[in-house]
Motif scaffolding. Structure first.
Motif, mmCIF file in Angstrom:
data_model
loop_
_atom_site.group_PDB
_atom_site.id
_atom_site.type_symbol
_atom_site.label_atom_id
_atom_site.label_comp_id
_atom_site.label_asym_id
_atom_site.label_seq_id
_atom_site.Cartn_x
_atom_site.Cartn_y
_atom_site.Cartn_z
ATOM 1 N N ASP A 240 18.933 -5.447 37.922
ATOM 2 C CA ASP A 240 19.536 -6.869 37.933
ATOM 3 C C ASP A 240 18.836 -7.213 36.516
ATOM 4 O O ASP A 240 17.811 -6.967 36.073
ATOM 5 N N GLN A 241 19.630 -7.780 35.831
ATOM 6 C CA GLN A 241 19.753 -8.457 34.483
ATOM 7 C C GLN A 241 18.979 -10.027 34.527
ATOM 8 O O GLN A 241 18.905 -10.481 33.513
ATOM 9 N N TYR A 242 19.195 -10.635 35.783
ATOM 10 C CA TYR A 242 19.135 -12.093 36.065
ATOM 11 C C TYR A 242 18.411 -12.335 37.340
ATOM 12 O O TYR A 242 18.902 -12.649 38.184
ATOM 13 N N TYR B 132 24.339 -10.713 38.765
ATOM 14 C CA TYR B 132 23.681 -9.594 38.086
ATOM 15 C C TYR B 132 23.243 -10.072 36.752
ATOM 16 O O TYR B 132 22.395 -9.435 36.249
ATOM 17 N N SER B 133 24.126 -10.869 36.062
ATOM 18 C CA SER B 133 23.848 -11.421 34.502
ATOM 19 C C SER B 133 23.993 -12.882 34.677
ATOM 20 O O SER B 133 25.039 -13.413 35.071
ATOM 21 N N LYS B 134 23.457 -13.434 33.703
ATOM 22 C CA LYS B 134 23.875 -15.087 33.399
ATOM 23 C C LYS B 134 25.053 -15.090 32.599
ATOM 24 O O LYS B 134 25.418 -14.391 31.826
ATOM 25 N N ARG C 150 19.804 -6.029 27.609
ATOM 26 C CA ARG C 150 19.717 -7.446 27.623
ATOM 27 C C ARG C 150 21.080 -8.194 27.495
ATOM 28 O O ARG C 150 21.926 -7.376 26.888
ATOM 29 N N ILE C 151 21.141 -9.318 28.016
ATOM 30 C CA ILE C 151 22.558 -10.040 27.913
ATOM 31 C C ILE C 151 22.522 -10.173 26.337
ATOM 32 O O ILE C 151 21.668 -10.802 25.647
ATOM 33 N N ASN D 188 22.247 -4.890 43.215
ATOM 34 C CA ASN D 188 22.685 -5.959 42.327
ATOM 35 C C ASN D 188 23.605 -6.834 42.801
ATOM 36 O O ASN D 188 24.754 -7.446 42.438
#
Length: 321
Positions: free
Chosen positions: A30-32, A38-40, A4-5, A62
């Motif tokens: 992908d985290q977002y 890829y992430s916030k 997680r972020i 990604n």
């Protein structure tokens, strides 16, 4: 296990080196999901944000976002570090910035001449934003940009739409200094390192360096054909260490501290050179050099993709040192 972020608290701990061991090295697609990023973006110290890219190789999943896209909200405008690896990534980053502040983006600093640092230039140029880079990075992008663009288009398919080759609007040789709002921002060329024109972005009052590819820690560093490891180590010892930074946002991977990047950049380069020197002293061949022991670093992301290739390139360099 999905990563997680990190929360603001977790990010702060990571900066102090207190939770680095808790960060799993594995990657997910992908985290977002709501963005091609890829992430916030996460705020790591006040007003300094970074959208952390995947530490895996670039993929369609990604969106080729496998480096860090950082920005500083200065009080009198926003400074972005890295234009992004595609038009879509630059636009997505801008949307995140606009959700955080009404301050306009006034400057983009490209940390090197690779595609993930400069292929988003077209988007920012359309916004009328000044784009700067080291002169050697601009030359590298002019030379290798077409290859980077072609590879990104093949990878990203429809997500590559709008991406063109747009050079920086301004270049510098040694340093580019910015006084904006509450921040002094120094883009500095410290010397030869990972690739031509690698720079760092130094915030002296915050003791934070956005190191670009000068420093790695969660993924194995790659050595290009023209990466001179002896020169990189000299630059590290004579210039990068002299910053005495408290916080480090590397080119790839989560923000951390000098101990971590020293261990996995300087330490890795010294270790690999020592192993290759021992191999050469025994009249070892290039074919066997690919298999020197690098097990202390096997937990790093991209180890399987890069370790043997790195060993071969160091052998080819040191054979003539």
């Amino acid at each position: 296990m999905n990563r997680r972020i990190p929360s603001t608290l977790a990010a702060g701990l990571l900066l102090l080196g207190l939770s680095t061991s808790l960060m799993a090295s594995e990657d997910i697609a992908d985290q977002y999901p709501g963005s091609v990023l890829y992430s916030k973006p996460v705020e790591f110290i006040p007003n300094v944000y970074s959208a952390i890219g995947a530490t895996a190789p670039p993929t369609y999943e990604n969106s080729g976002h496998n480096n860090n896209l950082s920005f500083i909200i200065t009080g009198d405008g926003v400074v972005v570090i890295n234009s992004g690896g595609a038009y879509s990534l630059a636009k997505a980053l801008h949307e995140e910035i606009k959700a955080l502040t009404d301050q306009p983006v006034k400057l983009v600093i490209c940390e090197n001449g690779q595609g993930h640092a400069m292929l988003g230039n077209t988007y920012w140029a359309e916004q009328g934003v000044k784009i700067i880079a080291h002169e050697a990075a601009a030359d590298e992008f002019a030379d290798r940009g077409p290859q980077s663009l072609s590879a990104m288009q093949k990878l990203n398919k429809e997500k590559a739409e709008g991406t063109k080759l747009t050079p920086p609007t301004e270049t510098f040789t040694d340093a580019y200094l910015v006084e904006m709002g509450d921040y002094r921002i120094e883009a500095r060329y410290l010397g030869p390192a990972h690739s031509h024109g690698d720079i760092v972005v130094w915030l002296p009052e915050q003791s934070l360096v956005i190191s670009g590819d000068m420093a790695f820690h969660e993924r194995m560093l790659p050595l290009f054909e023209d990466t001179m490891t002896a020169d990189w180590l000299e630059t590290w010892d004579t210039a990068f260490e002299a910053l005495n930074a408290t916080y480090v946002i590397p080119g790839h991977g989560h923000p951390t501290n000098m101990d971590q990047v020293r261990r996995y950049t300087k330490g890795y380069l010294e270790y690999l050179r020592e192993k290759i020197r021992e191999h050469l002293d025994k009249d070892g061949t290039l074919e066997d050099a690919y298999y020197v022991d690098q097990s202390p670093y096997k937990h790093l992301d991209t180890f399987e993709e890069l370790a043997r290739k790195n060993a071969g390139r160091v052998y080819e360099q040191m054979e003539f040192e």
